[in-house]
Design a protein around this motif. Structure first.
Motif, PDB file in Angstrom:
ATOM      1  N   ARG A 286     -96.103 -75.403 -70.680  1.00 20.63           N
ATOM      2  CA  ARG A 286     -95.514 -74.197 -71.294  1.00 20.63           C
ATOM      3  C   ARG A 286     -94.966 -73.268 -70.230  1.00 20.63           C
ATOM      4  NH1 ARG A 286    -100.310 -71.391 -74.285  1.00 20.63           N
ATOM      5  NH2 ARG A 286    -101.381 -71.952 -72.342  1.00 20.63           N
ATOM      6  N   ASN A 287     -95.177 -73.596 -68.966  1.00 24.06           N
ATOM      7  CA  ASN A 287     -94.916 -72.667 -67.870  1.00 24.06           C
ATOM      8  C   ASN A 287     -93.675 -73.056 -67.076  1.00 24.06           C
ATOM      9  OD1 ASN A 287     -97.300 -71.031 -68.305  1.00 24.06           O
ATOM     10  ND2 ASN A 287     -98.463 -72.807 -67.606  1.00 24.06           N
ATOM     11  N   ALA A 288     -92.760 -72.093 -66.935  1.00 23.97           N
ATOM     12  CA  ALA A 288     -91.475 -72.358 -66.301  1.00 23.97           C
ATOM     13  C   ALA A 288     -91.621 -72.816 -64.858  1.00 23.97           C
ATOM     14  CB  ALA A 288     -90.595 -71.107 -66.374  1.00 23.97           C
ATOM     15  N   ALA A 289     -92.512 -72.183 -64.103  1.00 28.76           N
ATOM     16  CA  ALA A 289     -92.659 -72.555 -62.690  1.00 28.76           C
ATOM     17  C   ALA A 289     -93.159 -73.990 -62.552  1.00 28.76           C
ATOM     18  CB  ALA A 289     -93.613 -71.590 -61.990  1.00 28.76           C
TER      19      ALA A 289
ATOM     20  N   SER B  66     -88.489 -69.925 -69.104  1.00 29.41           N
ATOM     21  CA  SER B  66     -88.372 -71.343 -69.439  1.00 29.41           C
ATOM     22  C   SER B  66     -86.964 -71.744 -69.867  1.00 29.41           C
ATOM     23  CB  SER B  66     -89.362 -71.704 -70.552  1.00 29.41           C
ATOM     24  OG  SER B  66     -90.688 -71.681 -70.065  1.00 29.41           O
ATOM     25  N   LEU B  67     -86.249 -70.858 -70.521  1.00 31.91           N
ATOM     26  CA  LEU B  67     -84.915 -71.205 -70.991  1.00 31.91           C
ATOM     27  C   LEU B  67     -83.996 -71.528 -69.818  1.00 31.91           C
ATOM     28  CD1 LEU B  67     -83.334 -71.502 -73.628  1.00 31.91           C
ATOM     29  CD2 LEU B  67     -82.609 -69.122 -73.375  1.00 31.91           C
ATOM     30  N   GLU B  68     -84.110 -70.748 -68.755  1.00 32.61           N
ATOM     31  CA  GLU B  68     -83.289 -71.003 -67.571  1.00 32.61           C
ATOM     32  C   GLU B  68     -83.647 -72.343 -66.933  1.00 32.61           C
ATOM     33  OE1 GLU B  68     -80.297 -70.565 -64.962  1.00 32.61           O
ATOM     34  OE2 GLU B  68     -80.732 -69.203 -66.628  1.00 32.61           O
TER      35      GLU B  68
ATOM     36  N   ALA C  58     -81.340 -76.583 -66.817  1.00 34.00           N
ATOM     37  CA  ALA C  58     -81.092 -77.542 -65.743  1.00 34.00           C
ATOM     38  C   ALA C  58     -81.805 -78.875 -65.961  1.00 34.00           C
ATOM     39  CB  ALA C  58     -81.543 -76.939 -64.407  1.00 34.00           C
ATOM     40  N   ALA C  59     -82.632 -78.971 -66.996  1.00 41.77           N
ATOM     41  CA  ALA C  59     -83.388 -80.201 -67.239  1.00 41.77           C
ATOM     42  C   ALA C  59     -82.493 -81.262 -67.867  1.00 41.77           C
ATOM     43  CB  ALA C  59     -84.570 -79.914 -68.148  1.00 41.77           C
TER      44      ALA C  59
ATOM     45  N   ALA D 291     -77.774 -71.159 -74.936  1.00 38.83           N
ATOM     46  CA  ALA D 291     -77.978 -71.105 -73.485  1.00 38.83           C
ATOM     47  C   ALA D 291     -77.247 -72.229 -72.755  1.00 38.83           C
ATOM     48  CB  ALA D 291     -79.469 -71.170 -73.170  1.00 38.83           C
ATOM     49  N   GLY D 292     -76.519 -73.056 -73.502  1.00 36.65           N
ATOM     50  CA  GLY D 292     -75.739 -74.110 -72.873  1.00 36.65           C
ATOM     51  C   GLY D 292     -76.394 -75.470 -72.861  1.00 36.65           C
TER      52      GLY D 292
END
Length: 347
Positions: free
Chosen positions: A165-168, A193-195, A199-200, A242-243
């Motif tokens: 759940r964590n962006a980092a 997380s959206l950012e 890139a994922a 968000a693309g």
């Protein structure tokens, strides 16, 4: 949680033969010739596809998405069901906590699952079982990164998914070689997380009611099927804005995450509704509590037969991926399912 009372929803009614007029369900080995039109506080109505799409543009759009093939996800073909192998590197996961906690043991198990036929290896360093406490990001990273790096060094043939759940954590895992960001909060837990998801290479958005500490405290819905559809639709739209194209997104209704037994069964019985979102559909039922409730098996590690039965029911609804602990047993069952479906598909 509720949507507009007059909204119409299109659930393809699965069938297993490619007869005249049949559509292939989201590129799977399942077909549909009829649509169950759903509406809140009203009885369902089953109509031929042509009649359903003529009712409204909303139904026509959902049917069109349900009838479109899905591209590869994280490099994995969805033309046949794919299996995601669960690799929990935690001391407290509900069925396998501590079993693969050591790095060497985790790498060995991940390689074994890939060699047994898992199409994706899903690595998690934070238990999200009901009542679980949050894990500090540094500790989660210490658990997952050596395993991802070790699998990559060992030449793991399957793509790696990071269950976090964590962006980092997701960012570090993707940098280390993971290709799928599997977030049980659908990018709502961590604002960053959206950012990271942008890139994922691939993303899975799952529904959960509340967080692991609270989700099983008397979960309630106005209409569990339609509420979760609306919620996932909103999360897909947020990702798209968000693309992130739908081609890179899988959705997961989150069986067992803030659901009663009846909620889980309702979702499984009408899982094909979610193909209207235009994304791959992932189903995670492996070893979950509802299987123990139905079967009387209290030991989660002994629920492989029930897990396989529930997973195959999902495939009959056109699910593209099933997330499992018991990979060799599930691979065998899916091979038989595929063979039985080949004749109906005209192959």
């Amino acid at each position: 949680m509720s949507g507009a009372s007059d909204r119409l929803y299109a659930r393809p009614v699965p069938c297993f033969e490619a007869r005249p007029g049949a559509w292939r369900l989201a590129g799977s080995r399942v077909f549909f010739r009829e649509i169950e039109v759903l509406r809140r506080n009203a009885s369902p109505e089953i109509l031929p596809v042509d009649a359903a799409v003529a009712i409204s543009p909303v139904l026509a759009e959902a049917v069109g998405r349900a009838g479109a093939s899905r591209p590869d996800l994280a490099g994995v073909s969805l033309a046949k069901p794919a299996i995601m192998g669960v690799l929990n590197v935690t001391p407290d996961s509900f069925s396998d906590g501590g079993v693969h906690e050591g790095v060497a043991a985790a790498i060995g198990h991940g390689m074994a699952m890939a060699e047994a036929g898992a199409g994706i290896i899903d690595i998690g360093g934070e238990s999200t079982r009901p009542g679980a406490q949050p894990v500090p990001e540094a500790q989660e990273l210490d658990r997952v990164l050596p395993v991802i790096e070790g699998l990559r060094r060992a030449g793991c043939p399957a793509p790696i998914s990071i269950d976090t759940r964590n962006a980092a954590v997701a960012h570090a895992a993707l940098s280390a070689g993971a290709t799928l960001f599997n977030d049980i909060s659908a990018l709502t837990h961590d604002p960053a997380s959206l950012e990271v998801a942008r890139a994922a290479p691939a993303l899975c958005l799952m529904h959960a009611l509340g967080d692991p500490q609270t989700m099983q405290r008397d979960p309630r819905y106005d209409d569990v099927l339609l509420d979760i559809y609306d919620w996932l639709e909103a999360r897909v739209l947020a990702a798209e804005a968000a693309g992130i194209p739908r081609a890179r997104i899988a959705v997961d209704p989150g069986i067992g995450f803030g659901k009663t037994l009846e909620h889980n069964l309702a979702l499984l019985r009408r899982l094909s509704l979610f193909h209207g979102l235009g994304c791959a559909v992932l189903l995670g039922v492996s070893r979950k509590r509802f299987i123990g409730t139905l079967s009387g098996e209290g030991d989660a590690a002994r629920r492989a037969p029930g897990s396989i039965a529930a997973g195959l029911a999902g495939l009959d609804q056109g699910a593209h991926l099933i997330r499992v602990h018991d990979v060799p047993e599930t691979v065998q069952a899916v091979a038989v399912w595929n063979a039985l479906r080949e004749e109906g598909a005209g192959e």
